[in-house]
Design a protein around this motif. Sequence first.
Motif, PDB file in Angstrom:
ATOM      1  N   GLU A  67       0.875  -1.172   0.000  1.00  0.00           N
ATOM      2  CA  GLU A  67       0.000   0.000   0.000  1.00  0.00           C
ATOM      3  C   GLU A  67       0.912   1.221   0.000  1.00  0.00           C
ATOM      4  O   GLU A  67       2.128   1.082   0.114  1.00  0.00           O
ATOM      5  CB  GLU A  67      -0.867   0.037   1.264  1.00  0.00           C
ATOM      6  N   GLU A  68       0.336   2.401  -0.067  1.00  0.00           N
ATOM      7  CA  GLU A  68       1.144   3.616  -0.102  1.00  0.00           C
ATOM      8  C   GLU A  68       2.129   3.685   1.058  1.00  0.00           C
ATOM      9  O   GLU A  68       3.280   4.069   0.885  1.00  0.00           O
ATOM     10  CB  GLU A  68       0.236   4.848  -0.081  1.00  0.00           C
ATOM     11  N   ASP A  69       1.716   3.268   2.242  1.00  0.00           N
ATOM     12  CA  ASP A  69       2.569   3.357   3.423  1.00  0.00           C
ATOM     13  C   ASP A  69       2.968   2.002   3.991  1.00  0.00           C
ATOM     14  O   ASP A  69       3.459   1.919   5.119  1.00  0.00           O
ATOM     15  CB  ASP A  69       1.851   4.153   4.523  1.00  0.00           C
ATOM     16  N   VAL A  70       2.758   0.909   3.239  1.00  0.00           N
ATOM     17  CA  VAL A  70       3.068  -0.427   3.745  1.00  0.00           C
ATOM     18  C   VAL A  70       4.010  -1.130   2.772  1.00  0.00           C
ATOM     19  O   VAL A  70       3.713  -1.237   1.582  1.00  0.00           O
ATOM     20  CB  VAL A  70       1.788  -1.266   3.946  1.00  0.00           C
ATOM     21  N   ILE A  71       5.129  -1.611   3.310  1.00  0.00           N
ATOM     22  CA  ILE A  71       6.079  -2.379   2.521  1.00  0.00           C
ATOM     23  C   ILE A  71       6.149  -3.805   3.072  1.00  0.00           C
ATOM     24  O   ILE A  71       5.769  -4.054   4.216  1.00  0.00           O
ATOM     25  CB  ILE A  71       7.488  -1.750   2.514  1.00  0.00           C
ATOM     26  N   ALA A  72       6.639  -4.714   2.255  1.00  0.00           N
ATOM     27  CA  ALA A  72       6.810  -6.103   2.672  1.00  0.00           C
ATOM     28  C   ALA A  72       8.219  -6.549   2.313  1.00  0.00           C
ATOM     29  O   ALA A  72       8.784  -6.116   1.305  1.00  0.00           O
ATOM     30  CB  ALA A  72       5.786  -7.004   1.985  1.00  0.00           C
ATOM     31  N   VAL A  78       9.856 -15.569   7.956  1.00  0.00           N
ATOM     32  CA  VAL A  78       8.644 -14.751   7.971  1.00  0.00           C
ATOM     33  C   VAL A  78       8.657 -13.709   6.858  1.00  0.00           C
ATOM     34  O   VAL A  78       9.713 -13.232   6.450  1.00  0.00           O
ATOM     35  CB  VAL A  78       8.425 -14.021   9.325  1.00  0.00           C
ATOM     36  N   LEU A  79       7.463 -13.378   6.395  1.00  0.00           N
ATOM     37  CA  LEU A  79       7.278 -12.224   5.530  1.00  0.00           C
ATOM     38  C   LEU A  79       6.798 -11.113   6.450  1.00  0.00           C
ATOM     39  O   LEU A  79       5.817 -11.276   7.172  1.00  0.00           O
ATOM     40  CB  LEU A  79       6.236 -12.493   4.442  1.00  0.00           C
ATOM     41  N   GLN A  80       7.521 -10.024   6.485  1.00  0.00           N
ATOM     42  CA  GLN A  80       7.174  -8.906   7.352  1.00  0.00           C
ATOM     43  C   GLN A  80       6.499  -7.821   6.542  1.00  0.00           C
ATOM     44  O   GLN A  80       6.907  -7.512   5.433  1.00  0.00           O
ATOM     45  CB  GLN A  80       8.429  -8.317   8.001  1.00  0.00           C
ATOM     46  N   MET A  81       5.454  -7.250   7.117  1.00  0.00           N
ATOM     47  CA  MET A  81       4.768  -6.119   6.525  1.00  0.00           C
ATOM     48  C   MET A  81       4.919  -4.953   7.499  1.00  0.00           C
ATOM     49  O   MET A  81       4.531  -5.077   8.664  1.00  0.00           O
ATOM     50  CB  MET A  81       3.306  -6.444   6.270  1.00  0.00           C
ATOM     51  N   LEU A  82       5.495  -3.868   7.037  1.00  0.00           N
ATOM     52  CA  LEU A  82       5.794  -2.724   7.895  1.00  0.00           C
ATOM     53  C   LEU A  82       5.027  -1.504   7.415  1.00  0.00           C
ATOM     54  O   LEU A  82       5.155  -1.095   6.259  1.00  0.00           O
ATOM     55  CB  LEU A  82       7.295  -2.429   7.881  1.00  0.00           C
ATOM     56  N   ASN A  83       4.221  -0.924   8.320  1.00  0.00           N
ATOM     57  CA  ASN A  83       3.542   0.336   8.038  1.00  0.00           C
ATOM     58  C   ASN A  83       4.536   1.442   8.345  1.00  0.00           C
ATOM     59  O   ASN A  83       4.963   1.607   9.492  1.00  0.00           O
ATOM     60  CB  ASN A  83       2.282   0.483   8.890  1.00  0.00           C
ATOM     61  N   TYR A  91       3.371 -10.086  10.733  1.00  0.00           N
ATOM     62  CA  TYR A  91       4.244 -11.180  10.342  1.00  0.00           C
ATOM     63  C   TYR A  91       3.432 -12.340   9.786  1.00  0.00           C
ATOM     64  O   TYR A  91       2.368 -12.651  10.304  1.00  0.00           O
ATOM     65  CB  TYR A  91       5.052 -11.689  11.549  1.00  0.00           C
ATOM     66  N   LEU A  92       3.983 -12.974   8.775  1.00  0.00           N
ATOM     67  CA  LEU A  92       3.356 -14.140   8.182  1.00  0.00           C
ATOM     68  C   LEU A  92       4.427 -15.222   8.108  1.00  0.00           C
ATOM     69  O   LEU A  92       5.394 -15.098   7.354  1.00  0.00           O
ATOM     70  CB  LEU A  92       2.842 -13.795   6.783  1.00  0.00           C
ATOM     71  N   ARG A  93       4.280 -16.254   8.930  1.00  0.00           N
ATOM     72  CA  ARG A  93       5.250 -17.361   8.948  1.00  0.00           C
ATOM     73  C   ARG A  93       5.041 -18.254   7.732  1.00  0.00           C
ATOM     74  O   ARG A  93       3.927 -18.400   7.242  1.00  0.00           O
ATOM     75  CB  ARG A  93       5.077 -18.200  10.210  1.00  0.00           C
ATOM     76  N   THR A  94       6.127 -18.893   7.303  1.00  0.00           N
ATOM     77  CA  THR A  94       5.997 -19.856   6.215  1.00  0.00           C
ATOM     78  C   THR A  94       5.216 -21.064   6.702  1.00  0.00           C
ATOM     79  O   THR A  94       5.111 -21.313   7.898  1.00  0.00           O
ATOM     80  CB  THR A  94       7.382 -20.319   5.718  1.00  0.00           C
ATOM     81  N   LEU A  95       4.688 -21.814   5.771  1.00  0.00           N
ATOM     82  CA  LEU A  95       3.908 -22.996   6.112  1.00  0.00           C
ATOM     83  C   LEU A  95       4.803 -24.206   6.342  1.00  0.00           C
ATOM     84  O   LEU A  95       4.564 -25.010   7.224  1.00  0.00           O
ATOM     85  CB  LEU A  95       2.885 -23.296   5.017  1.00  0.00           C
ATOM     86  N   GLY A  96       5.857 -24.326   5.536  1.00  0.00           N
ATOM     87  CA  GLY A  96       6.737 -25.483   5.637  1.00  0.00           C
ATOM     88  C   GLY A  96       7.877 -25.323   6.620  1.00  0.00           C
ATOM     89  O   GLY A  96       8.505 -26.294   7.011  1.00  0.00           O
TER      90      GLY A  96
END
Length: 167
Positions: A67-72, A78-83, A91-96
């Motif tokens: 988004e305009e103010d959100v990066i990943a 983990v995939l981090q999303m920072l506002n 945070y989004l952990r991997t499944l495997g």
Amino acid sequence: MSGSKTKLDGDAAEGQEGLEDETHEPSYDYEELKSKPQVVNVPDAHLELHYSFGYECQRRSNLAVLEEDVIAFAAGNVLQMLNLKTKEQRYLRTLGGGGIGAFAVHPKRTHFAVGEKGEDPLLAVYTYPDLKLHRLLKGGTEQAYSHLDFSPGEGELLASVGGNPDY
């Protein structure tokens, strides 16, 4: 170099499901599927990620705008999303549990894909901003995904490139 392409709104290439399937909408429970910490004698209730300071600056294509103010960005498992305004992190952990090999954001920013690392890695497609697991693709590579990309414009295709040994 070889890879696979998945059509996002209908018939799938390479035997993988597409993103939009009007006849059957799978249901996934992320909490049940996500990888768990590998520790001994510590109850899961005591293990919660509060903050991460990681960023892998040498990783190719490791920063994307959601988004305009959100990066990943990917950092380890983990995939981090920072506002950028509020400094809130999600945070989004991997499944495997083997880490993140690559990720890509849909051109309309309605979905993103995470290609994992490890034996028979998964390729997970999530909706954004609710972070629901939309599709789980299997069998695209043997050890790791090295690059993912949605087709330009409407983003109806998702291309993946595997790493060693099947490039």
